[in-house]
Write an enzyme that holds these catalytic residues in place. Structure first.
Site: not given
Lengths: 727, 727
Positions: B219-221, B264
């Site tokens: 989910h941060h990629a 993000n």
């Protein structure tokens, strides 16, 4: 036709052998099957070294079946007083139709018993587990009812048909609303006993959860008297027996009653009991909907202020809808905002649903619109309580199709079906306000209801009502800008609310043109802190549409009289409670007194040529009183009021020609063509549908039209030189 | 030590054959088994003549198994830069531990495959259905990422160990926070492909719901760059593929991200997409918690004001906790008040949970306290959406025990276990306020968020801030009672907030005794209408503790100076938005300027003998400025302020003896013994812990003590004749 209803002829002796027998047989084999179903898990779960016992036992419950209690003999309760009238709504076929639907949907196995036993041995959760009904014992019934009441019901089985018919006819009247028959006692015992067995199976963890298809219903039956189609109050009997038999594991019980009628019997039986939380969603209609008021003219049982007593205080939650017509939006909102937060805080050991399906879409008696998917969602939410121990017991519901579809949705959810995808319709505003009132009423008893609620008693001294602060400010402004001063009003009692009520420009008695504004207090909007309700005054707003009218009048050389009509008439030092708004009548009387006083003591003595009256909001009813005078402008969001006079037949015509009545765009009168036509008749004056909503927006939007209207009608201005403004 | 971690030695080639093979085999037989499982129902449901197709197909889904995606090869992503440092938190064993727990708990069958096939034929819901992971295709990955990003990850498999080590070391720094290894590409493809297969199985109804135990997380990629332990953003890839392959039945997707970090990458990928609703619950800490701010110093990604853009406006909901330490109470409240209402209104076709378990109790990185039962309840609530189509995909979570217990609770709930009974702890107040702010931010986009929110822009003209109304009223009262008048304050710009700011009794310059009260605006409490936020002024209350002090001072012949310190400094006509409170510094500067001005231009020119200063609330910091003078009384609910002077070393001692500082009973300083001791030191003055909470209650409770304190210190009263009062 009842009592020998065609549905009964399928099983002439009142027993449906094909159901009753396997249920009893299944019972014998039942424990084994269930144990078999669990064995695998018990073995495997021994591997858990670091997971606690509670979690393990919880997991076993997932491999348990959903129970279902049914017995055809409960159809034997039928009206001895059958005649040419149509079926009584509490029709014996109600339970049969639900059972048929369960079979059709494949929730209940329809093949031979030997096959069922095999299937359940392999797949315990595939079909519902049959819980046989049995007659409740007298001691079980008497955990809730008086022996005298038990005897009264028992005696029905001793009476002759003729006696029963007479009794039934008599009981059908008024609040009792009941019929009886020769087998009513037997059926009522089975319903109560079936409920007891169902609850016990759930409480003891024999089944995951269960559905009892029982009748006669129970929730109206009082501890000492039958009523509302109900003989014994099944659910309280089931609850009490479980509390007695499993005191450690089943102490606190939530009874959630979504029958469209208030369950007065359940409420009153547990009214002082801290361990039974009774939550009812029902149509209340200000106490006019069944069961309405007890005979002794007390507060209606279903009132939201009925919160329990003594140790049971706060353990009774009534969500009484202001009207019929509620549906999925309102029920889901009630669950989200009230039912689930309170239920979570209560943290019950078991949930019993008093499941009437008369709020279902299609039930004419209920007049509500709850769909099967909504019943599924409500069930699903309740299944998150008490480790999933939910017993559903049938109460009312009279449209055979609606009840069987609704019951099916509930049963599927109990069996682990995901509740169906559903859109949520918008929430009715009156319902939303009702929910807010319920929150305020329950706030003293439930932590989760407290954010957003003020307890006035705790505010302490040095507290002023904002009302007086605002009027004080207006006085300050009007004095500064236009030298306005308070007009003396003689009163028998002086209330704080009346200070500064009427402000006038100096030398009013000598003015030829006077603008008399009778208005509601200005609108106030604010977003308080979610926790303690403090409002940052910087983020609070006063919307005062009147000011620009006063400014215009001042500029145009009018004398001005400004009367503020508070919504509340209270005692001078009353700051110890929230005060409800004055009712319509009180308000009307107050305004009439004030306006007449002003007329008699001031206006009629003045030398005024042109008197214009502007009525704003509720205060506009004051205008009626002054209607022997000149131009009238009204802004209306509430009731529209016709103007007629029995002595002056021309009054209505005059009013029509000499008034502007702006009605808010969202006023109910516009939703109905016939109503709208009526409103445009002359006795309501020169009615205009405003494109705006709300008083202040209307006052802003129509200011120019109003000023022109007044200018045109002024004695000295009748030449009509207002064309410049019109551009 | 990683990369050759001992957990890897169990399956030296990185494949756990005993898992991978049967999963693949099971796949082949799968459709048949599932069809078998449904056959009975299909046949029986043909009896339904009056139940619609949607309901029928819904029922079939209940007999489907829960899916589970796992592949041991995803453990092969390990840090090339292993060294003496301890394990990286994103430990390859994370997925293995979860799988082990599922097996231990009996959710995943551990016997031979032939048995499993037989069991699932009979009881399709008894065990989880294995969904095999497979590498995602480049075109799948590129539904979300740039080809350049794909190539970058692919290139990792071509690099030498030395190169990887250098790269890994470099990437570990700062916001990138990433490690790479020789098999990272392969593992990342499997994670993305596993997620795709999981989502497709759920979306197409092959399984009831599913859990994907995958890593590396996603989910941060960002679409063009890896970060935060993440290479490919698995969940968006799964969502996009489903939207593309099932455009009719899987159009709208809710991605619910309960990882403790803000996702993000997910947010930014779908920021303008109206069909993906992204809701994230995360620790925000004013943007200081990972992932914090993007490099370009914009608003932090996790800010609640990030609501989406263009057609995606309102489809991004950030619930960013103000601090760590949140737990079940806060998460359930967020679900009840924000997540579920918005999700219901959105009405998704599928729900994907970005399920990091680093908010779990026991996870040190997250510092929160969400328990397994709470995860079960959140899952249960989400299962009420989209007809139960829920795909759970692992994201972060670093305490092996916490993640496996949490994942177990989620999986059991997916399989139909009732969520466990749980008490709900009380809600943290800052969290409650955050939820209210989220509601206000989302109100323009969601009907369900609107009740209770004001849109200031729409209030129209004729609007005054309540703040000014109240001060106007105070001026009116003080003028009437004590003939007080505004004091002229020279300012460069005149703001509405400063009108009537300082009021004084006439002839102040000649008084010997002056009481100078510097106070916050009075407290205001009200319960607004739930729908449109109008406040009945009658049920609004002003709590003004200052009045009784002024009355006392007037009676005792003091000159009085009353300074009101607004919490806000705004432009004169700014009524078009809610204004946030002035920050501490601005407030301090404002007060200092005001107090110095008053001192320089008035007080120091006066002939005063006894000057007493009373500071109330935040305004009490103004007192510091005047401390070369006499008696001081403070009422404090906010920050406590030390008083020292570098020029006058005696000042602190003087302050201690000549001040009364009442501190609210619930002030944070009392919760810590060390802090409490510090506070009682002399530089904080004569501190007293009040038994009361809140400014007005303190002012009421301590009035008598304060009056005595002042009387004792007055020049003419130093004889001490106040004994009568003391009784």
């Amino acid at each position: 036709m009842e009592g020998e209803d065609q549905s009964m002829t399928d099983a002439p002796n009142g027993f449906d052998e094909s159901h009753a027998a396997p249920a009893a047989a299944g019972r014998e084999g039942g424990d084994t099957i269930i144990k078999n179903g669990m064995n695998v898990d018990v073995d495997e779960s021994e591997e858990f070294s670091d997971t606690d016992e509670a979690v393990k036992s919880m997991y076993r419950r997932g491999m348990l079946p959903t129970g279902c209690c049914y017995d055809d003999r409960m159809k034997l309760h039928a009206n001895a007083d059958f005649g040419p009238s149509p079926h009584h709504p509490e029709d014996p076929r109600r339970i049969e139709e639900i059972m048929k639907m369960f079979k059709k949907a494949g929730l209940v196995f329809t093949g031979p018993d030997s096959d069922l036993l095999d299937i359940l041995r392999e797949t315990p959760t595939k079909y519902m587990w049959r819980i046989p009904a049995r007659p409740a014992t007298k001691s079980e019934v008497c955990t809730v009812h008086t022996a005298r009441h038990y005897d009264w019901v028992q005696n029905l089985s001793q009476m002759s048909t003729r006696e029963l018919r007479t009794l039934s006819h008599k009981l059908d009247q008024g609040r009792a609303s009941l019929y009886v028959g020769g087998m009513s006692y037997e059926a009522a015992l089975l319903a109560a006993g079936g409920c007891v067995e169902t609850c016990k199976n759930v409480a003891s963890g024999q089944v995951k959860n269960a559905f009892a298809i029982i009748r006669p219903p129970g929730h109206h039956a009082e501890y000492d008297v039958p009523m509302g189609f109900c003989l014994f109050n099944n659910v309280p009997i089931g609850a009490r027996v479980c509390q007695n038999e499993y005191p450690d594991t089943c102490r606190k019980i939530l009874i959630l009653d979504w029958d469209v009628h208030h369950g007065n019997g359940v409420q009153n039986i547990f009214y002082e009991d801290p361990n039974i939380l009774y939550i009812s969603l029902h149509v209340y209609e200000n106490g006019n909907f069944y069961p309405g008021k007890p005979d002794n003219d007390m507060i209606p049982d279903g009132d939201i202020d009925k919160v329990g007593e003594g140790p049971g205080k706060g353990k009774n939650v009534n969500i009484g809808w202001p009207s019929q017509g509620m549906g999925d939006g309102e029920y889901l909102a009630a669950f989200q905002k009230i039912v689930m937060p309170i239920a979570r805080e209560f943290d019950p050991d078991m949930v019993i649903i008093s499941a009437g399906f008369d709020a279902a879409d299609g039930d004419e008696l209920g007049g509500c619109f709850v769909t099967p998917p909504c019943y599924a969602h409500m069930t699903h939410m309740l299944m998150s309580l008490a480790g999933g121990k939910v017993a559903v017991c049938l109460e009312g519901g009279y449209n055979l199709k609606a009840i069987s579809n609704s019951a099916l949705a509930v049963a599927r959810t109990l069996m682990g079906e995901p509740p169906p995808k559903m859109g949520v319709p918008p929430l009715n505003k009156d319902a939303a306000r009702l929910l807010a009132r319920v929150q305020a009423v329950q706030a003293p008893y439930w932590e989760c209801m407290r954010p957003g609620i003020i307890e006035v008693r705790e505010l302490g001294d040095n507290t002023s009502r904002l009302h007086d602060v605002i009027r004080g400010y207006q006085r300050q402004i009007l004095a500064e800008k236009y030298s306005m001063i308070p007009l003396f009003i003689q009163r028998e009692v002086l209330y704080k609310s009346f200070e500064n009520q009427v402000l006038v420009t100096p030398g009013l008695q000598a003015r030829r043109k006077i603008l008399f504004i009778i208005h509601d207090p200005p609108e106030l909007r604010a977003m308080p802190d979610i926790i303690d309700n403090t409002v940052d005054p910087h983020n609070g707003f006063i919307l005062d549409g009147v000011m620009s009218y006063i400014e215009w009048a001042h500029k145009n050389d009018f004398g001005i009289m400004d009367a503020n009509i508070p919504h509340y008439i209270t005692h001078s030092e009353d700051i110890d409670a929230f005060t409800p708004r004055a009712d319509e009548k009180t308000l009307q009387r107050q305004i009439q007194e004030l306006v007449c006083y002003i007329w008699d003591n001031y206006l009629q003595l003045y030398d005024v040529e042109d008197l214009f009256i502007v009525g704003v909001g509720n205060a506009y009813l004051g205008v009626k009183v002054l209607l022997t005078n000149r131009g009238v402008i009204n802004f209306v969001t509430g009731n529209l009021r016709p103007v007629k006079s029995e002595t002056d037949t021309e009054l209505s015509s005059w009013y029509k020609q000499n008034s502007l009545v702006y009605v808010t765009n969202d006023h109910a009168c516009w939703t109905d063509n016939d109503l709208a036509k009526k409103v445009l008749k002359k006795r309501f004056g020169g009615v205009h549908r405003s494109p705006e909503v709300g008083l202040n927006r209307m006052m802003e939007a129509h200011a120019k039209e109003v000023f022109e209207f007044i200018s045109e009608r002024c004695s000295e201005d009748r030449s009509g030189n207002t064309t410049e403004d019109e551009k």
